[in-house]
Enzyme design. Structure first.
Site, short mmCIF file in Angstrom:
data_model
loop_
_atom_site.label_atom_id
_atom_site.label_comp_id
_atom_site.label_asym_id
_atom_site.label_seq_id
_atom_site.Cartn_x
_atom_site.Cartn_y
_atom_site.Cartn_z
N ASP A 170 0.86 -1.17 0.00
CA ASP A 170 0.00 0.00 0.00
C ASP A 170 0.90 1.23 0.00
OD1 ASP A 170 -2.57 1.35 0.48
OD2 ASP A 170 -3.14 -0.49 1.52
N ASP B 79 -3.41 4.47 -2.42
CA ASP B 79 -4.54 4.87 -1.58
C ASP B 79 -5.17 6.17 -2.06
OD1 ASP B 79 -5.89 4.54 1.16
OD2 ASP B 79 -5.12 6.59 1.31
N GLU C 115 -6.88 3.08 -5.75
CA GLU C 115 -8.16 3.13 -5.03
C GLU C 115 -8.91 4.39 -5.41
OE1 GLU C 115 -10.31 3.44 -0.71
OE2 GLU C 115 -8.57 4.64 -1.21
N HIS D 202 -10.65 -3.59 3.95
CA HIS D 202 -10.55 -3.13 5.33
C HIS D 202 -11.43 -1.93 5.62
CE1 HIS D 202 -8.05 -0.63 2.93
NE2 HIS D 202 -7.90 0.23 3.93
N ASP D 203 -12.21 -1.48 4.64
CA ASP D 203 -13.08 -0.31 4.84
C ASP D 203 -14.56 -0.69 4.81
OD1 ASP D 203 -10.94 1.52 4.95
OD2 ASP D 203 -10.88 1.68 2.77
C1 NOJ Z 1 -8.59 4.78 2.00
C2 NOJ Z 1 -8.14 3.67 2.89
O1 NOJ Z 1 -8.57 2.45 2.35
C3 NOJ Z 1 -8.72 3.95 4.25
O2 NOJ Z 1 -8.54 2.86 5.13
C4 NOJ Z 1 -8.08 5.19 4.79
O3 NOJ Z 1 -8.69 5.53 6.02
C5 NOJ Z 1 -8.27 6.37 3.82
N1 NOJ Z 1 -8.00 6.01 2.47
C6 NOJ Z 1 -7.34 7.49 4.17
O4 NOJ Z 1 -6.03 7.13 3.86
#
Ligand code: NOJ
Length: 535
Positions: A102, A204, A272, A334-335
């Protein structure tokens, strides 16, 4: 038929590891890099994935659990050190696994030396590395931009009398990618890891790298359209037209791609971004396929779990992608809420079949192969900063420890208390127990992954939907040369019959398993909720 050459990231199944939660080898209740090394055999042999993506392990104050980086060129001691990282790369490669890390380009931690300097004075050489602005005449923030995590995106700095921009937490100040020195430094940070032989990056929050240069207010979101695949609470009050995704980001993506292409074989970038219009998403591959290797595709997270909706996403993407662009599909990370909680047991098994048989590269989130549920986190154990501003958005429940065995703490740690509680389903949803149960989630994934590994049609073949079929069914074919694979998913609670005239074959994998090995001859009889793969 033309046989295109495919890059590894177009054929490989990528497994996402949240390192805090994968395997703890030091007994402090937090996972570490050594834990990943210990489980490489599980990943490459037992499960059978081809690549791993490791979420951030950089030095960090952990305000956002590593997505607030204070040093891009090191490993947080909590996770190990650079020597352990080098060992991880070497061992992963020995095991035949690619390694993606990442990388967080849009913001640093407020404890990063660059920001500490930048905050020192308005004259500091790094002042312009971040986005500092004067208040409006009444002292309020320069515009109406909001932080994804709640409140204004501007934080007042008493010391220097200006606001700085943070699209996420105030501990995550946004970098100013319009400053060429920032871009040069960040590209060098990427080279640092490429030189250590990583195979690519998951980038990210890439749309937040470039904003409207005039920094105009966002307009109100009058019809309440949802920005992402889930509601972001008060953030939905605006249309996020100006605070992200400025078209200049395409130039930066080309610059990043050029760095990846400096290496042999070229490395990859999975970006992402949350764009749900297939035509728009396609633009991020670049006009000449020279931007992101693959933009992440969250489409399947947004739609109701029905045959028509899922087919709509797949067909829409297939139609929109230019030749040579390769799809990606995400069903968990993870989100987001755990797959099995979102879709239920049947849906999550169907999802495994769909994810691993569509044309495209799947990213598979650790623990989803066990059907781990979203864990209930008691308020006093909450960790995610988002759960403090928007409680229903808390992401702790999908970040709980990997469940290895029915032992205490699910075999994740020897500590009494892991950093997050172990999910209550761990006595059943764990690797050890599921390996010996032929009907388990894990064994379904293993059968699918083995089939995929041995099938050119599944890895690289073309896609075409099959019609006509009952409206509750999604049926498609993948083929490469003479090899044909038929996939059929019954979304209804009834037995259904699908006629595919002239199609003969053998059921290689079924979510219900009992029919595996049986022949099909022009007609496929599906049990309620059943998904099958016919070879
Ligand atoms: C996306 C990430 O997947 C998330 O976990 C993070 O909190 C935010 N970007 C900020 O970096």
């Amino acid at each position: 038929m033309r046989h295109e050459r495919h890059e590894w990231w177009q054929t490989d199944v990528v497994y996402q590891i949240y390192p805090r939660s994968f395997k703890d080898t030091t007994g402090n209740g937090i996972g570490d890099l050594h834990g990943i090394i210990d489980e490489l055999n599980y990943l490459s042999e037992t499960l059978g994935v081809d690549a791993i993506w490791v979420s951030p392990f950089y030095p960090s104050p952990m305000a956002d659990f590593g997505y607030d980086v204070s040093d891009y060129c090191d490993v947080d001691p909590m996770f190990g050190d650079l020597a352990t990282f080098d060992r991880l790369v070497a061992r992963a490669h020995e095991a035949g696994l690619k390694l993606i890390i990442d990388f967080v380009p849009s913001h640093t931690s407020d404890q990063h030396p660059w920001f500490i300097e930048s905050r020192n004075s308005r004259q500091n050489r790094r002042r312009d590395w971040y986005v500092w602005r004067n208040p409006k005449a009444d002292g309020s923030p320069p515009n109406n931009w909001l932080s994804v995590f709640g409140g204004s995106a501007w934080e007042w700095d008493e010391g220097t009398g200006q606001y700085y921009l943070h699209s996420f937490l105030k501990q995550q100040p946004d970098l100013n990618w319009r400053n060429p020195a920032v871009e040069a430094a960040m590209l060098d940070n990427m080279r640092f890891w490429l030189d250590r032989n990583v195979d690519g990056f998951r980038l990210d929050a890439v749309l937040f790298m470039l904003k409207d240069p005039e920094e105009r207010d966002n307009p109100p979101n009058r019809d309440g359209a949802q920005h992402m695949h889930k509601s972001l609470g008060a953030y939905e009050a605006q249309l996020h037209m100006h605070d992200q995704g400025h078209e200049d980001v395409h130039r930066v993506f080309r610059d990043i791609r050029a760095v990846l292409d400096e290496y042999e074989p070229p490395r990859m970038a999975l970006g992402e971004l949350h764009i749900f219009d297939a035509g728009e998403l396609a633009k991020y591959y670049g006009e000449h396929l020279d931007e992101l290797s693959m933009p992440a595709n969250f489409g399947l997270l947004k739609v109701p779990w029905t045959a028509a909706e899922i087919r709509g996403i797949v067909d829409g993407l297939e139609a929109a992608l230019p030749a040579g662009a390769w799809p990606n599909y995400v069903l968990g990370n993870h989100d987001d809420q755990r797959l099995t909680t979102r879709l239920g047991e049947h849906g999550s098994r169907q999802a495994a079949v769909i994810l691993l048989t569509l044309r495209g590269s799947p990213t598979l989130y650790y623990g989803d192969e066990l059907g781990m549920h979203e864990a209930a986190i008691p308020p006093h154990r909450r960790q995610d900063p988002w759960s403090l501003t928007v409680p229903e958005r808390g992401r702790d429940g999908c970040r709980t420890p990997m469940q290895w065995s029915p032992d205490p703490a699910a075999g994740f740690t020897s500590a009494r208390e892991p950093w997050l509680p172990v999910g209550s389903d761990y006595t059943v949803r764990n690797v050890q127990s599921q390996l010996s149960d032929p009907h388990s989630h894990l064994n379904l994934y293993r059968r699918l992954l083995t089939l995929r590994r041995n099938s050119a049609a599944l890895r690289t073949g073309s896609y075409r939907p099959v019609d006509p079929v009952p409206s509750d069914c999604f049926v498609f074919e993948r083929w490469q040369g003479n090899e044909q694979v038929l996939v059929a998913v019954n979304f209804s609670a009834d037995d259904l019959s699908v006629a595919v005239p002239g199609r003969h074959g053998r059921i290689a994998v079924s979510t219900q398993r009992v029919k595996e090995g049986t022949a099909m001859d022009g007609t496929l009889d599906l049990q309620p909720h059943e998904a099958v793969v016919v070879v």
